[in-house]
Design a protein around this motif. Structure first.
Motif, mmCIF file in Angstrom:
data_model
loop_
_atom_site.group_PDB
_atom_site.id
_atom_site.type_symbol
_atom_site.label_atom_id
_atom_site.label_comp_id
_atom_site.label_asym_id
_atom_site.label_seq_id
_atom_site.Cartn_x
_atom_site.Cartn_y
_atom_site.Cartn_z
ATOM 1 N N VAL A 85 0.876 -1.171 0.000
ATOM 2 C CA VAL A 85 0.000 0.000 0.000
ATOM 3 C C VAL A 85 0.909 1.216 0.000
ATOM 4 C CG1 VAL A 85 -1.845 1.258 1.165
ATOM 5 C CG2 VAL A 85 -1.765 -1.246 1.289
ATOM 6 N N PRO A 86 1.123 1.837 -1.168
ATOM 7 C CA PRO A 86 2.056 2.967 -1.234
ATOM 8 C C PRO A 86 1.484 4.216 -0.590
ATOM 9 C CG PRO A 86 0.987 2.647 -3.349
ATOM 10 C CD PRO A 86 0.528 1.527 -2.471
ATOM 11 N N GLU A 87 2.351 5.190 -0.360
ATOM 12 C CA GLU A 87 1.899 6.446 0.237
ATOM 13 C C GLU A 87 1.018 7.220 -0.732
ATOM 14 O OE1 GLU A 87 3.781 10.652 1.900
ATOM 15 O OE2 GLU A 87 5.076 9.133 1.011
ATOM 16 N N ARG A 88 1.385 7.202 -2.007
ATOM 17 C CA ARG A 88 0.641 7.953 -3.023
ATOM 18 C C ARG A 88 0.051 6.994 -4.052
ATOM 19 N NH1 ARG A 88 5.357 11.092 -2.290
ATOM 20 N NH2 ARG A 88 4.935 13.157 -1.405
ATOM 21 N N ARG A 89 -1.034 7.450 -4.682
ATOM 22 C CA ARG A 89 -1.675 6.691 -5.756
ATOM 23 C C ARG A 89 -2.055 5.284 -5.312
ATOM 24 N NH1 ARG A 89 2.270 8.466 -10.844
ATOM 25 N NH2 ARG A 89 1.957 10.725 -10.621
ATOM 26 N N ALA A 90 -2.585 5.201 -4.108
ATOM 27 C CA ALA A 90 -2.975 3.905 -3.572
ATOM 28 C C ALA A 90 -4.407 3.533 -3.928
ATOM 29 C CB ALA A 90 -2.807 3.890 -2.056
ATOM 30 N N GLY A 132 -7.256 11.417 4.389
ATOM 31 C CA GLY A 132 -7.487 10.372 5.369
ATOM 32 C C GLY A 132 -8.479 9.332 4.891
ATOM 33 N N GLU A 133 -9.518 9.771 4.195
ATOM 34 C CA GLU A 133 -10.504 8.828 3.657
ATOM 35 C C GLU A 133 -9.884 7.941 2.586
ATOM 36 O OE1 GLU A 133 -14.497 11.617 4.345
ATOM 37 O OE2 GLU A 133 -13.367 11.728 2.458
ATOM 38 N N GLN A 134 -8.986 8.508 1.780
ATOM 39 C CA GLN A 134 -8.309 7.688 0.772
ATOM 40 C C GLN A 134 -7.414 6.642 1.421
ATOM 41 O OE1 GLN A 134 -6.532 9.586 -2.631
ATOM 42 N NE2 GLN A 134 -8.073 11.208 -2.696
ATOM 43 N N ASP A 153 3.054 2.143 3.497
ATOM 44 C CA ASP A 153 3.816 3.382 3.642
ATOM 45 C C ASP A 153 2.919 4.457 4.233
ATOM 46 O OD1 ASP A 153 5.771 5.286 3.495
ATOM 47 O OD2 ASP A 153 6.102 5.132 1.339
ATOM 48 N N GLU A 154 3.257 4.927 5.432
ATOM 49 C CA GLU A 154 2.512 5.952 6.153
ATOM 50 C C GLU A 154 1.017 5.642 6.165
ATOM 51 O OE1 GLU A 154 3.566 9.968 6.078
ATOM 52 O OE2 GLU A 154 5.615 9.653 5.436
ATOM 53 N N PRO A 155 0.624 4.591 6.882
ATOM 54 C CA PRO A 155 -0.763 4.123 6.846
ATOM 55 C C PRO A 155 -1.798 5.126 7.322
ATOM 56 C CG PRO A 155 0.461 3.030 8.593
ATOM 57 C CD PRO A 155 1.464 3.751 7.751
ATOM 58 N N THR A 156 -1.439 6.029 8.223
ATOM 59 C CA THR A 156 -2.454 6.894 8.832
ATOM 60 C C THR A 156 -2.361 8.343 8.387
ATOM 61 O OG1 THR A 156 -1.075 7.348 10.776
ATOM 62 C CG2 THR A 156 -2.500 5.406 10.861
ATOM 63 N N GLN A 157 -1.653 8.608 7.323
ATOM 64 C CA GLN A 157 -1.485 9.985 6.865
ATOM 65 C C GLN A 157 -2.838 10.634 6.597
ATOM 66 O OE1 GLN A 157 0.380 10.808 2.941
ATOM 67 N NE2 GLN A 157 1.930 11.879 4.132
ATOM 68 N N GLY A 158 -3.103 11.763 7.228
ATOM 69 C CA GLY A 158 -4.346 12.494 7.026
ATOM 70 C C GLY A 158 -5.505 12.026 7.877
ATOM 71 N N MET A 159 -5.325 10.982 8.674
ATOM 72 C CA MET A 159 -6.411 10.457 9.495
ATOM 73 C C MET A 159 -6.534 11.235 10.806
ATOM 74 S SD MET A 159 -6.083 6.309 9.252
ATOM 75 C CE MET A 159 -6.239 5.419 7.694
ATOM 76 N N ALA A 160 -7.755 11.273 11.323
ATOM 77 C CA ALA A 160 -7.970 11.806 12.668
ATOM 78 C C ALA A 160 -7.278 10.893 13.671
ATOM 79 C CB ALA A 160 -9.464 11.883 12.966
ATOM 80 N N ALA A 164 -6.587 6.896 13.358
ATOM 81 C CA ALA A 164 -5.206 6.422 13.261
ATOM 82 C C ALA A 164 -4.940 5.344 14.302
ATOM 83 C CB ALA A 164 -4.238 7.580 13.428
ATOM 84 N N ALA A 165 -5.369 5.562 15.549
ATOM 85 C CA ALA A 165 -5.164 4.564 16.594
ATOM 86 C C ALA A 165 -5.879 3.261 16.250
ATOM 87 C CB ALA A 165 -5.663 5.106 17.938
ATOM 88 N N HIS A 166 -7.092 3.367 15.711
ATOM 89 C CA HIS A 166 -7.844 2.186 15.268
ATOM 90 C C HIS A 166 -7.088 1.456 14.160
ATOM 91 C CE1 HIS A 166 -11.161 -0.346 14.034
ATOM 92 N NE2 HIS A 166 -11.167 0.194 12.832
ATOM 93 N N THR A 167 -6.478 2.202 13.261
ATOM 94 C CA THR A 167 -5.732 1.597 12.153
ATOM 95 C C THR A 167 -4.549 0.788 12.661
ATOM 96 O OG1 THR A 167 -6.396 3.329 10.603
ATOM 97 C CG2 THR A 167 -4.389 2.104 10.074
ATOM 98 N N TYR A 168 -3.804 1.345 13.612
ATOM 99 C CA TYR A 168 -2.673 0.602 14.169
ATOM 100 C C TYR A 168 -3.147 -0.661 14.881
ATOM 101 C CZ TYR A 168 0.066 4.818 13.252
ATOM 102 O OH TYR A 168 0.678 5.881 12.652
ATOM 103 N N GLU A 169 -4.306 -0.597 15.533
ATOM 104 C CA GLU A 169 -4.857 -1.789 16.180
ATOM 105 C C GLU A 169 -5.170 -2.858 15.129
ATOM 106 O OE1 GLU A 169 -5.349 -2.426 19.382
ATOM 107 O OE2 GLU A 169 -4.909 -0.475 20.277
#
Length: 228
Positions: A85-90, A132-134, A153-160, A164-169
């Protein structure tokens, strides 16, 4: 899923005349979470792409479960269960959220349960979503794929922060070898069993457990083991 691991062995990568990785060695075991830390230009994204096969090595090797896959192209690694999952164009901006999800398979409850914020957006074109939605959409496509190796790559960029905490979980709970690239170690991961590599200018300057990391990549006071 049985245990799996992916590794770089003395890996070197060049962009034209510039060498971006200078003999980097790192091992990401699974199931488990490995974090590559570093500022922009440190080599963390390059390391992910080298593992995925989207960047060729000019020296060293990529090993997957002990087998040399250096010459295996990216599509072959993907066929074997590796997802990047790249940082851009994902995501595909001209397609709707539903169409993006359908590219990865049937739109299941699992994908939408992971990020229920996407349910009211299914008819929206992905290119109109916030950053964040993307990221949520890109991960919702990857999570149900049952990857053996997941590189993000940077999984939570732009997320609230709460998302973000939910994503890491979610990532930490996967039965897979998960490798993420971040500029800083997320606080939520400090108390979790995760291994950290910090990169600086294409070299590993720290290798140790997440709980041992106290500094920034390359800071002289950071405890732990130096990379090979």
């Amino acid at each position: 899923m049985t245990g799996t691991s992916i590794a770089l062995r003395h890996a070197r990568v060049r962009y034209g005349p510039l060498e971006a990785l200078h003999g980097v060695t790192l091992v990401a075991p699974g199931p488990g979470l490995t974090v590559l830390l570093g500022r922009n230009g440190s080599g963390r994204t390059t390391a992910l792409r080298a593992l995925a096969g989207t960047l060729p090595l000019c020296g060293g090797a990529v090993a997957w479960d002990g087998a040399d896959v250096t010459r295996a192209p990216a599509h072959e690694r993907a066929r074997r269960g590796l997802r990047l999952v790249p940082e851009r164009r994902a995501v595909f901006g001209s397609l709707t959220v539903r169409e993006n999800l359908e590219l990865a398979g049937p739109v299941t409850g699992f994908a939408l349960d992971a990020y229920p914020q996407l349910r009211p957006l299914l008819a929206r074109r992905a290119g109109t979503l916030s950053g964040g939605e993307q990221r949520m959409l890109a991960l919702a496509r990857a999570l149900p794929a049952h990857a053996r190796v997941l590189l993000v790559d940077e999984p939570t960029q732009g997320m609230a922060p709460s998302v973000a905490a939910h994503t890491y979980e979610l990532l930490a709970a996967l039965d897979a070898c998960v490798v993420i690239a971040e500029q800083r170690l997320p606080p939520v991961l400090r108390g979790r069993p995760a291994f950290v590599y910090a990169l600086r200018r294409g070299t590993v300057v720290f290798a140790g457990e997440a709980g041992e990391w106290t500094g920034s990549p390359g800071s002289p006071g950071s405890p732990g083991r130096r990379g090979e």
